[in-house]
Write a protein that holds these residues in place. Structure first.
Motif, short mmCIF file in Angstrom:
data_model
loop_
_atom_site.label_atom_id
_atom_site.label_comp_id
_atom_site.label_asym_id
_atom_site.label_seq_id
_atom_site.Cartn_x
_atom_site.Cartn_y
_atom_site.Cartn_z
N TYR A 80 -7.10 2.82 -10.15
CA TYR A 80 -7.13 1.54 -10.64
C TYR A 80 -8.40 1.17 -11.37
N GLU A 116 -6.29 5.56 -4.84
CA GLU A 116 -5.68 5.53 -3.66
C GLU A 116 -5.11 6.89 -3.08
N ALA A 162 0.95 -1.48 -0.06
CA ALA A 162 -0.06 0.11 -0.06
C ALA A 162 1.02 1.33 -0.01
N GLY A 163 0.39 2.17 -0.78
CA GLY A 163 1.09 3.52 -0.95
C GLY A 163 2.68 3.53 -1.70
N TYR A 164 2.62 2.20 -2.45
CA TYR A 164 3.83 2.29 -3.32
C TYR A 164 3.40 1.27 -4.64
N ASN A 165 2.71 0.25 -4.62
CA ASN A 165 2.20 -0.39 -5.74
C ASN A 165 0.83 -1.08 -4.99
N ASN A 166 -0.29 -0.52 -5.05
CA ASN A 166 -1.44 -0.94 -4.19
C ASN A 166 -2.58 -1.84 -5.45
N ARG A 173 -2.79 7.90 -8.41
CA ARG A 173 -2.85 6.49 -8.54
C ARG A 173 -4.28 6.03 -8.60
N LEU A 176 -7.70 2.04 -0.60
CA LEU A 176 -8.46 2.48 -2.07
C LEU A 176 -9.85 2.76 -1.61
N TYR A 204 -3.59 5.35 2.44
CA TYR A 204 -3.11 4.38 1.03
C TYR A 204 -4.25 3.51 0.94
#
Lengths: 114, 112
Positions: free
Chosen positions: B33, B92, A97-101, B31, B100, B98
Motif C-alpha cells: 500500500y 502486509e 486484515a488479511g483480505y482487504n487491509n 500486498r 502492516l 496481517y
C-alpha cells in the motif's frame, strides 16, 4: 459523512493522569488500529483489533490499553501518562486484515504530556 | 525480521522532473500500500497493489509491484509543487498477523 472521527483533536495532559482517546468509524470495517507518529520514527503500531471483541499488541503497546466492545468504537487509554507518550496518535480502520487491509485514517490527536 | 525500507528518505527536486521512490521489503508478500501525508495532516491512501505485476496510476503518480524482487516503485512524472508531501509504503505480511509494516517515509519537496 462516512469515515473515522477522533477526539479530542489535541490535548495537554499532566504526567500521571489517565486519558482516553476516542475513535469511531462508520464504515462497518472489521479491523481497527492505533498508531503513534513521532518525528524521525515514522508510524508505529500500538494496538490493533482484527474484529470486534478481539485485540492484539503492536510494536509499542506498553503504557496503553484498548477495548473493542463493538464494531464502530476503538478507544485507546493511557492509564498513567508519561512525557514519552507525547506524540500524534492516529486511529485507522480497514475492511478486513488479511483480505482487504487498505487502511483509512482519522484526523489524529496531538497529545502533549507535561 | 520483517522490514520495509524506503529510499530515498528525502528528495528535493524541481518541477517538471521525473523521479522514483523505492520500497523494498524483507520477505514474501503480495500486498503493498502507498500513502501520502501532507504536513500536519493525516494519511491518505494512494494505491493498493495486491498481486505481482500490479500497476496503478493516478495523475502524475504510478505505482508498481514486483513480488519476486520484493520491490515496489512510486514513479512521479513531470512533478508539480502540489505533489510535495511525505510518501509511505506499507506491506502486509502473514507473519505479522496481517498487520502492516511501514516504511520510514520519503519526504518529497518539489520546488516551483
Amino acid at each position: 459523512i462516512a469515515g473515522i472521527t477522533q477526539a479530542p483533536t489535541s490535548q495537554i495532559l499532566a504526567a500521571g493522569r489517565r486519558m482516553t482517546l476516542r475513535c469511531t468509524q462508520d464504515m462497518r470495517h472489521n479491523a481497527m488500529y492505533w498508531y503513534r507518529q513521532d518525528l524521525g520514527l515514522g508510524l508505529r503500531l500500538i494496538h490493533y483489533s482484527n474484529t470486534a471483541g478481539t485485540t492484539g499488541k503492536g510494536e509499542v503497546p506498553d503504557g496503553y490499553s484498548v477495548s473493542r466492545a463493538n464494531t464502530d468504537d476503538f478507544p485507546l487509554t493511557l492509564a498513567s501518562a508519561v512525557p514519552s507518550q507525547t506524540s500524534v496518535y492516529f486511529c485507522a480502520s480497514s475492511p478486513r486484515a488479511g483480505y482487504n487491509n487498505e487502511q483509512f485514517f482519522g484526523p489524529g490527536t496531538r497529545l502533549t504530556v507535561l | 525480521e520483517l522490514k520495509v525500507e524506503q529510499n530515498p528518505l528525502f528528495l528535493s527536486m524541481q518541477e517538471g522532473k521525473n523521479y522514483t521512490i523505492y520500497c523494498n521489503y524483507s520477505t514474501t508478500s503480495d500486498r503493498l500500500y502507498w500513502y501520502r501525508q501532507d504536513p500536519g495532516k493525516s494519511l491518505e491512501s494512494l494505491f493498493v497493489l495486491l498481486s505481482n505485476g500490479a500497476v496503478k496510476q493516478e495523475g502524475r503518480l504510478m505505482a508498481s509491484l514486483d513480488t519476486k524482487a520484493r520491490l515496489s516503485t512510486l514513479h512521479i512524472t513531470a512533478a508539480v509543487h502540489d505533489l510535495s508531501a511525505t510518501y509511505f509504503c506499507a506491506v502486509e505480511f502473514s507473519d505479522s498477523n496481517y498487520q502492516l509494516i511501514w516504511g520510514a517515509g520519503t519526504k518529497l519537496i518539489i520546488k516551483p
